[in-house]
Design a protein around this motif. Sequence first.
Motif, short mmCIF file in Angstrom:
data_model
loop_
_atom_site.label_atom_id
_atom_site.label_comp_id
_atom_site.label_asym_id
_atom_site.label_seq_id
_atom_site.Cartn_x
_atom_site.Cartn_y
_atom_site.Cartn_z
N SER A 101 21.57 -31.43 49.44
CA SER A 101 20.41 -30.60 49.11
C SER A 101 20.21 -30.57 47.60
CB SER A 101 20.61 -29.18 49.64
OG SER A 101 21.79 -28.61 49.10
N HIS A 102 18.95 -30.39 47.19
CA HIS A 102 18.60 -30.36 45.76
C HIS A 102 19.16 -31.59 45.05
CE1 HIS A 102 17.48 -26.24 46.67
NE2 HIS A 102 18.71 -26.01 47.10
N PRO A 103 18.74 -32.79 45.47
CA PRO A 103 19.39 -34.01 44.98
C PRO A 103 19.27 -34.22 43.47
CG PRO A 103 17.43 -34.53 46.28
CD PRO A 103 17.71 -33.08 46.50
N LEU A 110 26.48 -34.35 38.77
CA LEU A 110 27.41 -35.44 39.08
C LEU A 110 27.55 -36.39 37.90
CD1 LEU A 110 29.14 -37.02 41.19
CD2 LEU A 110 27.05 -38.26 41.77
N VAL A 111 26.44 -36.81 37.32
CA VAL A 111 26.49 -37.72 36.17
C VAL A 111 27.21 -37.05 35.00
CG1 VAL A 111 25.10 -38.95 34.46
CG2 VAL A 111 24.45 -39.01 36.88
N THR A 112 26.94 -35.77 34.77
CA THR A 112 27.60 -35.05 33.67
C THR A 112 29.11 -35.04 33.88
OG1 THR A 112 25.65 -33.66 33.36
CG2 THR A 112 27.73 -32.85 32.44
N ASP A 131 26.48 -25.52 39.66
CA ASP A 131 26.10 -25.03 40.98
C ASP A 131 26.68 -25.87 42.10
OD1 ASP A 131 24.51 -22.96 39.91
OD2 ASP A 131 22.80 -24.33 39.67
N TYR A 132 27.00 -27.16 41.82
CA TYR A 132 27.43 -28.08 42.87
C TYR A 132 28.83 -28.64 42.65
CZ TYR A 132 22.39 -27.77 43.29
OH TYR A 132 21.11 -27.29 43.39
N TYR A 133 29.28 -28.65 41.42
CA TYR A 133 30.61 -29.20 41.10
C TYR A 133 31.34 -28.25 40.16
CZ TYR A 133 28.69 -33.56 42.95
OH TYR A 133 28.11 -34.50 43.76
N ARG A 134 32.63 -28.11 40.41
CA ARG A 134 33.51 -27.35 39.53
C ARG A 134 34.76 -28.19 39.27
NH1 ARG A 134 32.17 -22.10 38.80
NH2 ARG A 134 34.28 -21.63 38.07
N ILE A 135 35.07 -28.42 38.02
CA ILE A 135 36.22 -29.25 37.66
C ILE A 135 37.04 -28.54 36.60
CG2 ILE A 135 36.93 -31.41 36.52
CD1 ILE A 135 34.53 -32.77 37.78
N ASP A 136 38.36 -28.56 36.79
CA ASP A 136 39.31 -28.08 35.78
C ASP A 136 40.50 -29.03 35.86
OD1 ASP A 136 40.86 -26.78 33.97
OD2 ASP A 136 40.99 -24.89 35.06
#
Length: 335
Positions: A101-103, A110-112, A131-136
């Motif tokens: 959703s919300h591509p 995703l690119v970031t 809103d769609y990805y969380r990375i640590d």
Amino acid sequence: MRWGTPWPGAEPARRCEQAGAVAFCAGEFADHSAYVTAAEMAGATDTALIGPGIAYAFARSPFVHAASVRQLDRAAPGRVFLGLGAGTARMNRDWFGVDSSHPAPRMRELVTCIRALLDAENGERIRFAGDYYRIDADIRAPVLGRIDVPILLGAFNIHMLRTAGEVADGVLGHGLFTDRWWDEVVDPNLRTGAGRAGRDASALRRWGWVITAVDDEDPQRAIDDAKRQIAFYLTVRTYDSLVELHGWQDETAAIRADFAAGRDPRGLGRHVSEEMLWAMAVCGDAEQAGEMLARRRRLPDIGFLSPPGFLVSPRRRKHYVEQIINTFGRIGAVL
């Protein structure tokens, strides 16, 4: 235009390079992975750019994309690019089992994230919260270090084109892209996206696929194969805005009616007009192919000369690759 092809296999690729090809790309489907094919490219080429073109973006995490690209870059340093495409909502939901959703904003994140993983130095902690990805990611092994890998988006609609302008290094255009589509849709929306991010739109790459079927011995068959490929693409409503821009609604409606009714798919191409053919393909014998190229004002910076695949046998596709080598090798690397 500099030229390349979708991956034709190791031996034809070597001859493509010798004839002037500057890049190879790999699509993917249920029976082949763009990254596995790109690994084959890395080992079988010497100078050409190589990469997924396109890989399904949301079917993999940012980490998996970045790790795959890093491994490719070790095998072919300085020659790797990454082409990403959103895929359809149905494919993401029913084939990949992921949310798409919300591509456009999802692709932006995703690119970031991929860029952060490719830019990271050893010992650098990588954090992102969206809103769609969380990375640590605190990766305590000496495997990182900044690498320069261009990221291009298989963008068609205005929102994805603006996303490409905002965060990517360019676009990888569809084989249906016409001169008008590049001029009136792609460029303005790339500028809009780039402007939002304070970037220079003129520096963005404009690559793309070009439907190509050349055969001096049977030019009509090549034309028919190109028409059939265009018709097959136009069975998908995704491309309605391009159809409407050119006024091809009647032809497209006839294509879709035959397709929905289950009529012989080999006849779909009869609805593709000469105007449509000359706007979207390079086909026929070498002389006509050259004329079709000469009439195009907005060919991609790198054009991936793509033999038709719809109802075209692998043997026939190999024949088209041979014709590409013979025809475009004579013309040269820059058309």
